[in-house]
Write an enzyme that holds these catalytic residues in place. Structure first.
Site, mmCIF file in Angstrom:
data_model
loop_
_atom_site.group_PDB
_atom_site.id
_atom_site.type_symbol
_atom_site.label_atom_id
_atom_site.label_comp_id
_atom_site.label_asym_id
_atom_site.label_seq_id
_atom_site.Cartn_x
_atom_site.Cartn_y
_atom_site.Cartn_z
ATOM 1 C CD GLU A 135 13.526 92.160 100.970
ATOM 2 O OE1 GLU A 135 14.479 92.834 101.405
ATOM 3 O OE2 GLU A 135 13.068 91.176 101.583
ATOM 4 C CB ALA A 136 8.913 96.359 100.654
ATOM 5 C CB ALA B 106 5.982 99.446 99.102
ATOM 6 C CG ASP C 35 -2.277 116.772 86.846
ATOM 7 O OD1 ASP C 35 -2.935 117.000 85.819
ATOM 8 O OD2 ASP C 35 -2.341 117.469 87.868
ATOM 9 N N GLY D 25 3.659 100.839 95.793
ATOM 10 C CA GLY D 25 3.799 102.266 96.056
ATOM 11 C C GLY D 25 5.251 102.700 96.157
ATOM 12 C CD GLU E 140 -0.648 100.705 95.447
ATOM 13 O OE1 GLU E 140 -1.024 101.429 96.391
ATOM 14 O OE2 GLU E 140 -0.397 99.488 95.567
#
Length: 331
Positions: A262-263, A247, A171, A221, A204
């Site tokens: 960096e995240a 992330a 989806d 993510g 992600e």
């Protein structure tokens, strides 16, 4: 479009879904081609056979063959033309940002996408009941119609399933996405039309319209890349090779090769960034502060937030990231 054109061309037989108002809700092109279209007498048989039906079905939809010629350097002329160009992207016959997609939103209808195919929005409630009743009269189970989305763009996998990729949630990949072999899109990943990956990649996060991700790069993510539909105007951001968007991080600039954000850090074009220069520090000189736009597309940069001062810093890094080769062997 007309039989003649001055730019690059693509052509193909499509199977179009036409509603009661004569609108084309979608078109499937199993074998589109690049180049000048053949003359009418030389066109191959589409081979759709029993897939076509001139009379409306229970959805109020006719399935009719259409021969489409697209001038790829000119604006989109109609819905069939738009679907042909979206197929070229997802079939890897054209890379993102190489086709003229001007006018695509105006030419595409908003459609109710279901497990029974496309429906027109206006009479969906009535048509859904008729589909269920028709199935019951035919001796089948009177199951309902599952709505997948209400959108102008359908899921890519209902039209094109590219080889060498893994997709956690179908989806979240729109028709018109370009996924290179070796790409893995995890369940939370999203790839818009006219966007995608140019090599082995882990996705992600969100790859917005107009964005391309280079070979060996990782989109972490919850991360996001600002595209042309999210405030970027006509600016097209990209990520180079062997780079990492951490992330929950985000960028409104391009990353070159061998870069890391960096995240949790979001870097927009106007973000003030301190360039970490060891030589200037040792000489007691102040560090240079620039807008992140000045670093857009440059290689070998680590973007971090200094945990003591809170300043966003750009530091030189020597090597890029390395993806797990076994994880991305998607044969």
């Amino acid at each position: 479009m007309s039989e003649s054109g001055n730019g690059r061309q693509a052509w193909g037989w499509g199977l179009a879904s036409v509603d009661s108002q004569g609108r084309t809700l979608d078109a499937w092109y199993p074998d589109p081609r690049l180049g000048e279209a053949p003359a009418p007498e030389s066109r191959p048989d589409p081979g759709f056979g029993s897939l076509t039906h001139e009379e409306p079905d229970a959805r109020g939809i006719r399935r009719v063959p259409v021969f489409t010629i697209a001038d790829l350097d000119s604006p989109i002329t109609d819905a069939a033309d738009a679907y042909l160009r979206l197929h070229l992207l997802s079939l890897r016959l054209a890379k993102p940002n190489t086709l003229n997609l001007d006018g695509i939103f105006e030419k595409l209808a908003t459609v109710v996408w279901t497990d029974h195919g496309p429906f027109a929005v206006e009479d969906f409630a009535l048509r859904r009941r008729e589909v269920v009743e028709a199935r019951s009269r035919a001796g089948g189970v009177a199951a309902g119609v599952t709505v997948l989305s209400v959108d102008k763009f359908p899921r890519m996998v209902d039209y094109v399933v590219p080889d060498g990729v893994r997709i956690g949630d179908a989806d979240r990949i729109r028709l018109g996405a370009y996924l290179s072999p070796g790409t893995t899109v995890m369940h939370a990943g999203f790839v818009n039309f006219n966007a995608g990956t140019l090599g082995v990649s882990m996705v992600e996060g969100r790859v917005s319209q107009g964005v391309v991700v280079g070979n060996g790069s990782d989109i972490g993510g919850g991360s996001s890349i600002m595209g042309t539909l999210s405030g970027g105007g006509r600016l097209r951001n990209s990520i180079g090779e062997h780079s990492l968007l951490g992330a929950n991080a985000g960028i409104g600039i391009s990353l070159g090769d061998d870069c890391v954000v960096e995240a949790g850090l979001y870097v927009t074009a106007g973000t003030k960034v301190t360039i970490h220069d060891k030589a200037r520090l040792e000489a007691g000189q102040p560090l240079q502060v620039v807008k992140a736009a000045e670093l857009s597309g440059k290689d070998n940069i680590l973007f971090i937030r200094n945990s003591v001062t809170g300043a966003i810093e750009a530091r030189y890094r020597k090597v890029g990231i390395a993806l797990n080769t076994k994880l991305h062997s998607n044969n």
